[in-house]
Design a protein around this motif. Structure first.
Motif, mmCIF file in Angstrom:
data_model
loop_
_atom_site.group_PDB
_atom_site.id
_atom_site.type_symbol
_atom_site.label_atom_id
_atom_site.label_comp_id
_atom_site.label_asym_id
_atom_site.label_seq_id
_atom_site.Cartn_x
_atom_site.Cartn_y
_atom_site.Cartn_z
ATOM 1 N N LEU A 1 -7.772 1.656 -5.496
ATOM 2 C CA LEU A 1 -7.457 2.959 -4.929
ATOM 3 C C LEU A 1 -8.472 3.349 -3.871
ATOM 4 C CD1 LEU A 1 -6.598 4.820 -8.223
ATOM 5 C CD2 LEU A 1 -5.124 4.843 -6.221
ATOM 6 N N VAL A 2 -7.998 4.061 -2.865
ATOM 7 C CA VAL A 2 -8.874 4.692 -1.887
ATOM 8 C C VAL A 2 -8.397 6.130 -1.715
ATOM 9 C CG1 VAL A 2 -7.528 3.907 0.121
ATOM 10 C CG2 VAL A 2 -9.947 4.506 0.389
ATOM 11 N N TYR A 3 -9.363 7.035 -1.568
ATOM 12 C CA TYR A 3 -9.076 8.461 -1.453
ATOM 13 C C TYR A 3 -9.645 8.999 -0.141
ATOM 14 C CZ TYR A 3 -8.672 7.873 -6.543
ATOM 15 O OH TYR A 3 -8.337 7.448 -7.797
ATOM 16 N N VAL B 1 -2.847 3.478 -3.109
ATOM 17 C CA VAL B 1 -3.025 2.430 -4.101
ATOM 18 C C VAL B 1 -2.462 1.123 -3.563
ATOM 19 C CG1 VAL B 1 -0.870 3.007 -5.284
ATOM 20 C CG2 VAL B 1 -2.662 1.752 -6.498
ATOM 21 N N ALA B 2 -3.212 0.060 -3.748
ATOM 22 C CA ALA B 2 -2.769 -1.281 -3.372
ATOM 23 C C ALA B 2 -2.260 -1.992 -4.614
ATOM 24 C CB ALA B 2 -3.912 -2.065 -2.751
ATOM 25 N N SER B 3 -1.112 -2.634 -4.480
ATOM 26 C CA SER B 3 -0.532 -3.344 -5.621
ATOM 27 C C SER B 3 0.052 -4.675 -5.177
ATOM 28 C CB SER B 3 0.558 -2.490 -6.275
ATOM 29 O OG SER B 3 1.617 -2.238 -5.369
ATOM 30 N N TRP C 1 -0.959 -2.284 5.900
ATOM 31 C CA TRP C 1 -0.806 -0.867 6.186
ATOM 32 C C TRP C 1 0.160 -0.235 5.190
ATOM 33 C CZ3 TRP C 1 -3.619 1.569 9.893
ATOM 34 C CH2 TRP C 1 -4.226 0.777 10.886
ATOM 35 N N GLY C 2 -0.119 1.024 4.883
ATOM 36 C CA GLY C 2 0.837 1.805 4.135
ATOM 37 C C GLY C 2 1.893 2.380 5.059
ATOM 38 N N LEU D 1 0.862 -1.180 0.000
ATOM 39 C CA LEU D 1 0.000 0.000 0.000
ATOM 40 C C LEU D 1 0.895 1.224 0.000
ATOM 41 C CD1 LEU D 1 -2.701 -0.880 2.703
ATOM 42 C CD2 LEU D 1 -2.861 -1.152 0.230
ATOM 43 N N VAL D 2 0.624 2.156 -0.913
ATOM 44 C CA VAL D 2 1.431 3.365 -1.004
ATOM 45 C C VAL D 2 0.510 4.579 -0.969
ATOM 46 C CG1 VAL D 2 3.072 4.690 -2.378
ATOM 47 C CG2 VAL D 2 3.220 2.180 -2.311
ATOM 48 N N GLU D 3 0.736 5.447 0.027
ATOM 49 C CA GLU D 3 -0.047 6.672 0.162
ATOM 50 C C GLU D 3 0.670 7.824 -0.523
ATOM 51 O OE1 GLU D 3 -0.392 4.819 4.470
ATOM 52 O OE2 GLU D 3 1.224 5.232 3.058
#
Length: 121
Positions: A77-79, A23-25, A111-112, A4-6
């Motif tokens: 994606l989450v915003y 974004v989760a990858s 977790w990011g 997860l990268v914020e």
């Protein structure tokens, strides 16, 4: 492996706005609930907002009517749109997601690395 990268944190004046994204990858089969948490210096990490895959949302009382969480299931994606920011919103904001990896039938929490949000004049 899942990551997860914020992005989107920074410095803003009181009353201003910021938008965070995460974004989760990786090897992902499915993502259930995604959310944002925050941790201010000397305080415990707390829930800010959550959103289910179906779009149901939950907010901390302190951010209701100011913050909006949304997601793009197709892009993982989450915003978090943050308006009317206050100095007490200053914290490191962390993305969280319940993810089923490829080849697994179990959700795991991820977790990011966190992004700093500072609200100051």
């Amino acid at each position: 492996q899942v990551q997860l990268v914020e992005s989107g944190g920074g410095l803003v004046h009181p009353g201003g706005s910021l938008s965070l994204s995460c974004v989760a990858s990786g090897s992902i089969f499915s993502i259930n609930t995604m959310g944002w948490y925050r941790q201010a210096p000397g305080k415990q990490r707390e829930l800010v907002a959550q959103i289910t895959r179906g779009g149901s949302t939950n907010y901390a009382d302190s951010v209701k009517a100011r913050f909006t969480i949304s997601r793009d299931n197709g892009q993982n994606l989450v915003y978090l749109q943050m308006n009317s920011l206050k100095p007490e919103d200053t914290a490191v904001y962390y993305c969280n997601a319940e993810i089923i990896p490829l080849g697994s039938g179990t959700y795991y929490g991820h977790w990011g690395q966190g992004t700093q949000v500072t609200v100051s004049s």
